[in-house]
Design an enzyme around this catalytic site. Structure first.
Site, PDB file in Angstrom:
ATOM      1  N   ASP A  82      19.771 -22.351  11.875  1.00  0.00           N
ATOM      2  CA  ASP A  82      18.181 -21.857  11.781  1.00  0.00           C
ATOM      3  C   ASP A  82      17.927 -20.679  11.095  1.00  0.00           C
ATOM      4  O   ASP A  82      19.221 -20.113  10.681  1.00  0.00           O
ATOM      5  CB  ASP A  82      17.713 -21.912  13.259  1.00  0.00           C
ATOM      6  CG  ASP A  82      16.005 -22.076  12.994  1.00  0.00           C
ATOM      7  OD1 ASP A  82      15.385 -22.422  12.281  1.00  0.00           O
ATOM      8  OD2 ASP A  82      15.509 -21.397  14.232  1.00  0.00           O
ATOM      9  N   HIS A 179       6.407 -17.856  15.590  1.00  0.00           N
ATOM     10  CA  HIS A 179       7.623 -17.754  16.549  1.00  0.00           C
ATOM     11  C   HIS A 179       7.156 -16.930  17.577  1.00  0.00           C
ATOM     12  O   HIS A 179       6.271 -16.163  17.572  1.00  0.00           O
ATOM     13  CB  HIS A 179       8.685 -17.268  15.735  1.00  0.00           C
ATOM     14  CG  HIS A 179       9.369 -17.984  14.566  1.00  0.00           C
ATOM     15  ND1 HIS A 179       9.752 -17.302  13.485  1.00  0.00           N
ATOM     16  CD2 HIS A 179       9.649 -19.385  14.527  1.00  0.00           C
ATOM     17  CE1 HIS A 179      10.072 -18.158  12.738  1.00  0.00           C
ATOM     18  NE2 HIS A 179      10.175 -19.351  13.281  1.00  0.00           N
ATOM     19  N   GLY A 180       7.977 -17.333  18.805  1.00  0.00           N
ATOM     20  CA  GLY A 180       7.583 -16.433  20.018  1.00  0.00           C
ATOM     21  C   GLY A 180       6.522 -17.028  20.948  1.00  0.00           C
ATOM     22  O   GLY A 180       6.135 -18.442  20.505  1.00  0.00           O
ATOM     23  N   HIS A 207       7.645 -25.253  12.810  1.00  0.00           N
ATOM     24  CA  HIS A 207       8.274 -24.063  13.490  1.00  0.00           C
ATOM     25  C   HIS A 207       7.218 -23.554  14.399  1.00  0.00           C
ATOM     26  O   HIS A 207       6.114 -23.693  14.303  1.00  0.00           O
ATOM     27  CB  HIS A 207       8.745 -23.074  12.459  1.00  0.00           C
ATOM     28  CG  HIS A 207       9.860 -23.441  11.494  1.00  0.00           C
ATOM     29  ND1 HIS A 207      10.948 -22.744  11.755  1.00  0.00           N
ATOM     30  CD2 HIS A 207      10.299 -24.299  10.892  1.00  0.00           C
ATOM     31  CE1 HIS A 207      12.072 -23.282  11.247  1.00  0.00           C
ATOM     32  NE2 HIS A 207      11.399 -24.321  10.596  1.00  0.00           N
ATOM     33  N   GLY A 209       7.094 -24.212  17.612  1.00  0.00           N
ATOM     34  CA  GLY A 209       6.457 -25.219  18.652  1.00  0.00           C
ATOM     35  C   GLY A 209       6.182 -24.930  19.894  1.00  0.00           C
ATOM     36  O   GLY A 209       5.490 -25.361  20.697  1.00  0.00           O
ATOM     37  N   SER A 210       7.071 -23.837  20.556  1.00  0.00           N
ATOM     38  CA  SER A 210       6.811 -23.399  21.755  1.00  0.00           C
ATOM     39  C   SER A 210       5.341 -22.659  22.219  1.00  0.00           C
ATOM     40  O   SER A 210       5.059 -21.923  21.601  1.00  0.00           O
ATOM     41  CB  SER A 210       7.766 -22.413  22.207  1.00  0.00           C
ATOM     42  OG  SER A 210       9.164 -22.479  22.157  1.00  0.00           O
TER      43      SER A 210
END
Length: 286
Positions: A82, A179-180, A207, A209-210
């Protein structure tokens, strides 16, 4: 089945409009657990490692873990590096045996990004590996890579020129994702995914995805997001599961590390399997 090229996994997902979890692992437990979930759910899987993980564990050790855990596996899986801006690390991982890499040159001017990405694609092809590319930084720092400043989106023609020139196998656009952990619900540019795919049918990597909603996942996957990255959610699951078990152990004054590992593993398997079901990849390996 077993270990296959990234392109084999994302091409089917892109054609049939389902998403494949691309999960960042960071030790032997998480690697084994996500692979176990893939077998349990009969799902393809992309196992990802960050540059930080490669450097902390070592590429040779990580790859030995990978080959041992995937020996005889009956679902299609692939090993991906990644967000890597370091050409030396890319070469190292390709040489050792990674199946694909994300060359992250998003901080460079597009022209220089493109020039170097062409070189990385050529290098990867020599190892039979695939390349994911990007021209805009995804907001947020992940494992020491990235920036909290949002990058401006490039025009569609710039994106298409990058895709045509570099020949990357997967493309990661900035669409308001990050991200995060999201502090608030993100405003995503769904149409940008559709516009790129309509003009140049390449599998899209989602990217950040959380923390997205089920509806957002389904919408983006239906538009061509065949690779869905999950990192923060796994880290949080691992840490919170460990904390809950240790707090219980302290109350009972029972200290048994193997029981801790089993408990955390079960939680990681459950979380990973639920993502495979949500993204539509469960049962696709049959």
């Amino acid at each position: 089945m077993s270990v296959v090229p990234l392109t084999e996994i994302v091409s089917d997902a892109f054609t049939k409009r389902y998403g494949v979890p691309a999960i960042n692992v960071f030790n032997d437990l998480t690697m084994e657990a996500v692979l176990a979930a893939a077998v349990e759910k009969s799902s393809p899987l992309i196992v990802q490692t960050s540059v930080k993980t490669v450097k902390s564990i070592g590429s040779e050790v990580l790859y030995t873990m990978w080959t041992s855990m995937t020996a005889g596996i009956e679902v299609p899986v692939t090993l991906h590096l990644d967000h890597c801006p370091d050409r030396e690390v890319i070469t190292e991982c390709l040489r050792v045996g990674w199946n694909s890499v994300l060359f992250d040159a998003s901080t460079l001017p597009v022209e220089e990004n493109m020039r170097q990405t062409v070189e990385v694609v050529a290098e990867a092809r020599g190892f039979g590996a695939s390349v994911e590319g990007e021209i805009e930084a995804i907001t947020g720092v992940e494992d020491g890579v990235g920036s909290d400043s949002a990058a401006a989106q490039q025009d569609l023609e710039v994106t298409l020129d990058f895709l045509r020139t570099t020949g990357v196998d997967v493309f990661a656009p900035a669409i308001g994702n990050a991200h995060g952990s999201y502090k608030q619900a993100p405003e995503l540019d769904f149409q940008r995914v559709s516009d790129i795919v309509a003009a140049f049918p390449v599998p899209i990597a989602l990217h950040g995805g959380s923390g997205l909603s089920d509806e957002q996942f389904h919408d983006l996957i239906s538009r061509g997001c065949a690779k869905v990255n999950i990192s923060t959610a796994l880290k949080e699951k691992f840490m919170k599961s460990s904390l809950a078990f240790l707090e219980s152990a302290a109350e009972r004054q029972k200290w048994d590390p193997p029981s801790l590992f089993r408990s955390v593993r079960d939680d990681v398997v459950e979380m990973s399997g639920s993502l495979m079901t949500l993204f539509g990849s469960a049962g696709r390996a049959r």
